[in-house]
Design a protein around this motif. Structure first.
Motif, mmCIF file in Angstrom:
data_model
loop_
_atom_site.group_PDB
_atom_site.id
_atom_site.type_symbol
_atom_site.label_atom_id
_atom_site.label_comp_id
_atom_site.label_asym_id
_atom_site.label_seq_id
_atom_site.Cartn_x
_atom_site.Cartn_y
_atom_site.Cartn_z
ATOM 1 N N VAL A 32 -32.075 -22.417 7.169
ATOM 2 C CA VAL A 32 -32.184 -21.969 8.553
ATOM 3 C C VAL A 32 -31.224 -20.799 8.764
ATOM 4 O O VAL A 32 -30.060 -20.858 8.378
ATOM 5 C CB VAL A 32 -31.864 -23.110 9.532
ATOM 6 N N ILE A 33 -31.743 -19.738 9.375
ATOM 7 C CA ILE A 33 -30.922 -18.585 9.743
ATOM 8 C C ILE A 33 -31.034 -18.430 11.256
ATOM 9 O O ILE A 33 -32.128 -18.254 11.786
ATOM 10 C CB ILE A 33 -31.401 -17.291 9.057
ATOM 11 N N ARG A 34 -29.892 -18.515 11.921
ATOM 12 C CA ARG A 34 -29.870 -18.304 13.372
ATOM 13 C C ARG A 34 -29.335 -16.908 13.623
ATOM 14 O O ARG A 34 -28.245 -16.559 13.169
ATOM 15 C CB ARG A 34 -28.995 -19.345 14.066
ATOM 16 N N ILE A 35 -30.121 -16.091 14.313
ATOM 17 C CA ILE A 35 -29.737 -14.726 14.639
ATOM 18 C C ILE A 35 -29.230 -14.727 16.073
ATOM 19 O O ILE A 35 -29.932 -15.167 16.989
ATOM 20 C CB ILE A 35 -30.918 -13.740 14.477
ATOM 21 N N LEU A 36 -28.013 -14.251 16.249
ATOM 22 C CA LEU A 36 -27.443 -14.173 17.585
ATOM 23 C C LEU A 36 -28.171 -13.094 18.383
ATOM 24 O O LEU A 36 -28.741 -12.165 17.804
ATOM 25 C CB LEU A 36 -25.945 -13.873 17.494
ATOM 26 N N PRO A 37 -28.181 -13.198 19.709
ATOM 27 C CA PRO A 37 -28.890 -12.203 20.521
ATOM 28 C C PRO A 37 -28.439 -10.772 20.235
ATOM 29 O O PRO A 37 -27.242 -10.506 20.067
ATOM 30 C CB PRO A 37 -28.542 -12.611 21.954
ATOM 31 N N HIS A 38 -29.408 -9.875 20.151
ATOM 32 C CA HIS A 38 -29.185 -8.439 19.971
ATOM 33 C C HIS A 38 -30.084 -7.749 20.990
ATOM 34 O O HIS A 38 -31.297 -7.997 21.012
ATOM 35 C CB HIS A 38 -29.557 -8.027 18.542
ATOM 36 N N ILE A 40 -23.212 -9.192 10.254
ATOM 37 C CA ILE A 40 -21.979 -9.975 10.200
ATOM 38 C C ILE A 40 -22.398 -11.437 10.082
ATOM 39 O O ILE A 40 -23.187 -11.926 10.891
ATOM 40 C CB ILE A 40 -21.118 -9.749 11.458
ATOM 41 N N VAL A 41 -21.912 -12.098 9.051
ATOM 42 C CA VAL A 41 -22.284 -13.489 8.787
ATOM 43 C C VAL A 41 -21.232 -14.379 9.452
ATOM 44 O O VAL A 41 -20.130 -14.542 8.943
ATOM 45 C CB VAL A 41 -22.385 -13.762 7.270
ATOM 46 N N ARG A 42 -21.599 -14.925 10.599
ATOM 47 C CA ARG A 42 -20.664 -15.732 11.399
ATOM 48 C C ARG A 42 -20.493 -17.136 10.840
ATOM 49 O O ARG A 42 -19.441 -17.747 11.022
ATOM 50 C CB ARG A 42 -21.118 -15.779 12.854
ATOM 51 N N GLU A 43 -21.520 -17.669 10.192
ATOM 52 C CA GLU A 43 -21.417 -18.981 9.538
ATOM 53 C C GLU A 43 -22.203 -18.931 8.237
ATOM 54 O O GLU A 43 -23.285 -18.353 8.182
ATOM 55 C CB GLU A 43 -21.972 -20.087 10.437
ATOM 56 N N GLY A 44 -21.644 -19.537 7.191
ATOM 57 C CA GLY A 44 -22.308 -19.612 5.900
ATOM 58 C C GLY A 44 -21.993 -18.459 4.967
ATOM 59 O O GLY A 44 -22.608 -18.317 3.920
ATOM 60 N N PHE A 45 -21.014 -17.641 5.311
ATOM 61 C CA PHE A 45 -20.680 -16.439 4.534
ATOM 62 C C PHE A 45 -20.452 -16.738 3.055
ATOM 63 O O PHE A 45 -20.969 -16.037 2.185
ATOM 64 C CB PHE A 45 -19.441 -15.760 5.137
ATOM 65 N N ASN A 46 -19.695 -17.775 2.752
ATOM 66 C CA ASN A 46 -19.334 -18.062 1.359
ATOM 67 C C ASN A 46 -20.503 -18.516 0.504
ATOM 68 O O ASN A 46 -20.414 -18.507 -0.722
ATOM 69 C CB ASN A 46 -18.196 -19.080 1.301
ATOM 70 N N SER A 56 -27.482 -6.744 4.576
ATOM 71 C CA SER A 56 -28.448 -7.848 4.548
ATOM 72 C C SER A 56 -29.420 -7.736 3.387
ATOM 73 O O SER A 56 -29.964 -8.745 2.940
ATOM 74 C CB SER A 56 -29.186 -7.952 5.877
ATOM 75 N N CYS A 57 -29.616 -6.528 2.853
ATOM 76 C CA CYS A 57 -30.519 -6.378 1.704
ATOM 77 C C CYS A 57 -29.904 -6.921 0.421
ATOM 78 O O CYS A 57 -30.606 -7.179 -0.555
ATOM 79 C CB CYS A 57 -30.925 -4.917 1.523
ATOM 80 N N GLN A 58 -28.588 -7.123 0.421
ATOM 81 C CA GLN A 58 -27.886 -7.612 -0.768
ATOM 82 C C GLN A 58 -27.426 -9.053 -0.626
ATOM 83 O O GLN A 58 -27.027 -9.674 -1.605
ATOM 84 C CB GLN A 58 -26.680 -6.712 -1.067
ATOM 85 N N ALA A 59 -27.456 -9.582 0.580
ATOM 86 C CA ALA A 59 -27.025 -10.958 0.852
ATOM 87 C C ALA A 59 -28.204 -11.892 0.587
ATOM 88 O O ALA A 59 -29.184 -11.892 1.326
ATOM 89 C CB ALA A 59 -26.551 -11.073 2.291
ATOM 90 N N ILE A 60 -28.103 -12.678 -0.476
ATOM 91 C CA ILE A 60 -29.196 -13.555 -0.892
ATOM 92 C C ILE A 60 -28.968 -14.959 -0.335
ATOM 93 O O ILE A 60 -27.917 -15.563 -0.541
ATOM 94 C CB ILE A 60 -29.306 -13.599 -2.438
ATOM 95 N N VAL A 61 -29.986 -15.439 0.357
ATOM 96 C CA VAL A 61 -29.935 -16.748 0.989
ATOM 97 C C VAL A 61 -29.811 -17.841 -0.076
ATOM 98 O O VAL A 61 -30.515 -17.815 -1.087
ATOM 99 C CB VAL A 61 -31.212 -16.974 1.831
ATOM 100 N N ALA A 62 -28.905 -18.791 0.175
ATOM 101 C CA ALA A 62 -28.760 -19.971 -0.686
ATOM 102 C C ALA A 62 -29.251 -21.177 0.122
ATOM 103 O O ALA A 62 -30.105 -21.029 0.975
ATOM 104 C CB ALA A 62 -27.298 -20.119 -1.112
ATOM 105 N N LEU A 65 -27.246 -20.288 7.899
ATOM 106 C CA LEU A 65 -26.485 -19.093 8.246
ATOM 107 C C LEU A 65 -26.578 -18.807 9.738
ATOM 108 O O LEU A 65 -27.593 -19.112 10.374
ATOM 109 C CB LEU A 65 -27.031 -17.877 7.500
ATOM 110 N N VAL A 66 -25.534 -18.182 10.255
ATOM 111 C CA VAL A 66 -25.564 -17.589 11.588
ATOM 112 C C VAL A 66 -25.250 -16.109 11.384
ATOM 113 O O VAL A 66 -24.218 -15.763 10.799
ATOM 114 C CB VAL A 66 -24.549 -18.237 12.551
ATOM 115 N N ILE A 67 -26.165 -15.258 11.855
ATOM 116 C CA ILE A 67 -26.086 -13.824 11.609
ATOM 117 C C ILE A 67 -25.955 -13.070 12.927
ATOM 118 O O ILE A 67 -26.679 -13.344 13.883
ATOM 119 C CB ILE A 67 -27.375 -13.325 10.895
ATOM 120 N N GLU A 68 -25.064 -12.093 12.946
ATOM 121 C CA GLU A 68 -24.967 -11.164 14.073
ATOM 122 C C GLU A 68 -25.358 -9.785 13.559
ATOM 123 O O GLU A 68 -24.849 -9.331 12.532
ATOM 124 C CB GLU A 68 -23.542 -11.131 14.620
#
Length: 112
Positions: free
Chosen positions: A3-9, A54-60, A86-92, A96-99
């Protein structure tokens, strides 16, 4: 699925959004596949900073950035210690929480 939660933009997803992505997918691909039109001027080839998040949660869980990504991130607007391209950050398997930053720097579009 992760699950990826995108903060409001304001422009890309004013209400925020929650999406699912298969591990092994880049964050950029997941966003695009789910209707979040994040800019990606270099077509995800790690040659610009337009897909900076910016990865607010799940960065590691994303693995380490390589030297090319780190060098590019130095030029990103709003850089934080939790910034990734984001093109280099591979989901595990970790959610994640993404801004998505308010601004992006697109040298081609801005005639730099």
């Amino acid at each position: 699925m992760t699950v990826i939660r995108i903060l409001p933009h304001a422009a890309l997803c004013p209400e925020g959004k929650t999406i699912s992505a298969a591990p092994g997918t880049s964050v950029c691909e997941a966003l695009l596949e789910n209707g979040v039109a994040i800019e990606h001027a270099c077509d995800m080839s790690c040659a610009c900073t337009t897909c900076h998040v910016i990865v607010r949660e799940g960065f590691n869980s994303l693995g380490e950035a390589d030297e090319t990504e780190d060098d590019l991130l130095d030029r990103a607007w709003g850089l934080t210690p939790q910034s990734r391209l984001s093109c280099q950050a591979i989901v595990a398997a970790t959610d994640l929480v993404i801004e998505i930053p308010k601004y992006t720097i697109n040298h081609a579009r801005e005639n730099h």
